[in-house]
Design an enzyme around this catalytic site. Structure first.
Site, PDB file in Angstrom:
ATOM      1  N   LYS A   1      -5.336  -8.557  -0.265  1.00 54.78           N
ATOM      2  CA  LYS A   1      -3.905  -8.227  -0.261  1.00 54.78           C
ATOM      3  C   LYS A   1      -3.362  -8.544  -1.653  1.00 54.78           C
ATOM      4  O   LYS A   1      -3.140  -9.695  -2.001  1.00 54.78           O
ATOM      5  CB  LYS A   1      -3.161  -9.024   0.815  1.00 54.78           C
ATOM      6  CG  LYS A   1      -1.731  -8.549   1.026  1.00 54.78           C
ATOM      7  CD  LYS A   1      -1.059  -9.314   2.157  1.00 54.78           C
ATOM      8  CE  LYS A   1       0.259  -8.678   2.539  1.00 54.78           C
ATOM      9  NZ  LYS A   1       1.181  -8.508   1.397  1.00 54.78           N
TER      10      LYS A   1
ATOM     11  N   ARG B   1       3.344  -1.574  -3.270  1.00 54.84           N
ATOM     12  CA  ARG B   1       2.687  -0.546  -2.485  1.00 54.84           C
ATOM     13  C   ARG B   1       3.224   0.830  -2.861  1.00 54.84           C
ATOM     14  O   ARG B   1       4.433   1.022  -3.032  1.00 54.84           O
ATOM     15  CB  ARG B   1       2.903  -0.807  -0.998  1.00 54.84           C
ATOM     16  CG  ARG B   1       2.146   0.158  -0.096  1.00 54.84           C
ATOM     17  CD  ARG B   1       2.216  -0.291   1.333  1.00 54.84           C
ATOM     18  NE  ARG B   1       1.568   0.639   2.240  1.00 54.84           N
ATOM     19  CZ  ARG B   1       1.447   0.441   3.554  1.00 54.84           C
ATOM     20  NH1 ARG B   1       1.929  -0.677   4.088  1.00 54.84           N
ATOM     21  NH2 ARG B   1       0.841   1.335   4.315  1.00 54.84           N
TER      22      ARG B   1
ATOM     23  N   ARG C   1       7.384   2.006  -0.721  1.00 55.62           N
ATOM     24  CA  ARG C   1       7.338   1.794   0.724  1.00 55.62           C
ATOM     25  C   ARG C   1       8.658   2.155   1.381  1.00 55.62           C
ATOM     26  O   ARG C   1       8.704   2.431   2.582  1.00 55.62           O
ATOM     27  CB  ARG C   1       6.935   0.365   1.068  1.00 55.62           C
ATOM     28  CG  ARG C   1       7.888  -0.700   0.591  1.00 55.62           C
ATOM     29  CD  ARG C   1       7.366  -2.090   0.922  1.00 55.62           C
ATOM     30  NE  ARG C   1       7.279  -2.291   2.346  1.00 55.62           N
ATOM     31  CZ  ARG C   1       6.393  -3.074   2.941  1.00 55.62           C
ATOM     32  NH1 ARG C   1       5.504  -3.719   2.230  1.00 55.62           N
ATOM     33  NH2 ARG C   1       6.391  -3.227   4.251  1.00 55.62           N
TER      34      ARG C   1
END
Length: 523
Positions: free
Chosen positions: A215, A220, A235
């Protein structure tokens, strides 16, 4: 439809603890909104009840809502008129815009009743917390339209826009929802993860076998490619293509024609370790959002100063084939066939708890956040916090002292809410502020701290912030420590949230700023 109808429904939904009652009340309102086939009206109502504005931001926050005119006696505002007013306010720009915007806000609120003012204040302040989350809203849309809830949820998932889906469902029926399909270039809600306390729990919950992935502490991104055209979304589905030329280039280098993929953009140091999240986030600034201009000079300078790397971890569509309903193992096989290994997130498939723990330890030692644990057989549940993905990362805690507290707004109006956090400086005996938070506070906790902090109030306030005698210790969970020019210690906690108040500890036993700085330096 009148604003009073929406405001009243919002208040009733917020007062109910029953999910079914919330769904029924919203569905009743939406049924009435869709009677005339006005798709815009339906979309606006769904946006508002979801706590959003169709324009997202119109330049009005809580600071602009502290002083408002007296409410009107009778309701006269129509939903379409309020929507038009929001559009007008959002369009204000240039010299004198602040005073013009304030006058428009005052005009709107002067025509609103007390109930309507409360609703508008919470909506504009981002505090419309009434329990009408996406799942409740989607089920309410389905009930109002007389459709199966999974049909509506999937359309919302693929369309990435519940208000548009609601408008289609209530004005065009089930046939209209067939238009919401997975399309290259149209962002979809990203699949989200639940939380596991460790790799052992993750394996247990995923049936004894899992795909563990590093992670990364980056940003993202959802990457779309159609031929030579690439689009990159955050996101929250904002278009940041113009800000991330490195991601565009990496995507164009892949041996594909059409692609929808999940990845992580991250700034790395020369030794391969990640920079602080702030460094990555700085590349996602203004200038690349929806409708934004490509500020190529700024982007080029930012890239030269700090390039980004991209690591892919999932694929939803590949050269004409939709993959989101395929199991994780098959999507990863497709990903591995097109993405070089040095551009993929590190991964370990195992049923061995000890092997998973070693992988977690190595990932943390490399400077990353933790692991994602994924079911090998799970589909990609776009737009949902699915059970097939679990995040595993250590929880850091500090015992800090509350230095001040702010009066709440929205549902916290009348309560002392947002607390200022300080760490003890052993050299001076003073406290160094590290940030603020109201995350993690229950209603019972708000009631308790309102009474407690009223007792600790120390001196005059500015009407918003109440300074306190530094006596109350609070246990805070946080994800990291970042650089900050706002606070005197030069540091701020990331994602701080309240765990509990520590009446068993005195301020002298609170964690020191040296402890926080050591954590900062380890990162």
């Amino acid at each position: 439809m009148q604003l009073i109808d929406v405001a009243t429904a919002s208040a009733e939904v917020g007062a109910s603890s029953s999910r079914l009652a919330k769904i029924a009340r919203i569905a009743d309102l939406l049924t009435r909104a869709g009677v005339d086939g006005d798709a815009r009206l339906v979309a606006v109502v769904v946006s508002w009840l979801s706590g959003d504005l169709p324009l997202r931001q119109i330049g009005v926050g809580w600071a602009a809502l502290r002083s408002l005119p007296e409410p009107a006696e009778e309701p006269t505002l129509a939903v379409d008129a309020v929507d038009a007013a929001f559009t007008e306010i959002g369009a204000v720009a240039g010299k004198g815009s602040q005073s013009i915007r304030a006058a428009l806000v005052a005009d709107l609120f002067s025509a609103a009743t007390d109930v309507e003012q409360t609703f508008l204040r919470r909506l504009l302040g981002g505090e419309l917390r009434q329990g009408a989350l996406a799942g409740v809203m989607a089920d309410a849309v389905a009930k109002a339209a007389g459709m199966p809830a999974p049909t509506v949820r999937r359309a919302a998932m693929l369309g990435g826009d519940l208000p548009a889906v609601a408008a289609a469902a209530l004005t065009g029926g089930e046939a209209a929802l067939s238009e919401f399909t997975l399309r290259v270039g149209q962002p979809v809600g990203p699949m989200l993860a639940q939380t596991a306390t460790g790799v052992g729990e993750a394996l247990d919950r995923l049936g004894g076998d899992a795909v563990f992935e590093a992670k990364l502490d980056g940003a993202r991104v959802q990457i779309h490619r159609s031929g030579d055209d690439v689009s990159i979304y955050t996101r929250s589905l904002d278009d940041v293509t113009a800000r991330l030329p490195e991601v565009v280039e990496a995507t164009l280098a892949l041996p594909v024609t059409d692609l929808i993929a999940d990845g992580e953009a991250i700034a790395l140091r020369a030794d391969g370790r990640p920079h602080r999240f702030q460094v990555t986030a700085s590349r996602f600034g203004r200038g690349g959002g929806r409708g934004g201009k490509d500020r190529s000079v700024d982007v080029a300078a930012a890239r030269a100063a700090q390039p980004l790397s991209v690591f892919f971890f999932d694929v939803l569509h590949l050269d004409g084939v939709d993959l989101l309903d395929e199991p994780t193992r098959d999507r990863l096989s497709a990903l591995d066939a097109i993405v070089p290994s040095d551009q993929r997130v590190d991964r370990l498939s195992t049923s061995d708890t000890q092997a998973a723990q070693r992988f977690l330890d190595a990932t943390l030692a490399a400077g990353h956040e933790g692991l994602m644990a994924k079911s090998p057989s799970a589909p990609y549940e776009a737009g949902r916090r699915g059970t097939g993905w679990l995040k595993v990362k250590p929880v850091h805690t500090l015992d800090l002292v509350v230095l001040a507290v702010e009066w709440g707004s929205g549902r916290r109006t009348g309560k002392l809410s947002n607390i200022h956090l300080g760490a003890r400086d052993p050299a001076t005996g003073e406290f160094v502020m590290l940030g603020k938070t109201f995350k993690g506070m229950t209603d019972a906790m708000l009631d308790w701290q309102t009474a407690r902090f009223t007792e600790l109030a120390d001196g005059p306030t500015d009407g918003w912030v109440v300074k306190l005698s530094p006596e109350q210790v609070v246990e805070i969970a946080f994800d990291g420590v970042q650089t900050s020019s706002r606070y005197p210690g030069g540091m701020a906690l990331r994602f701080a949230r309240v765990l509990r108040y520590r009446d068993d500890k005195s301020p002298g036993e609170a964690d020191t700023v040296d402890t926080v700085r050591a954590f900062y330096e380890r990162e």
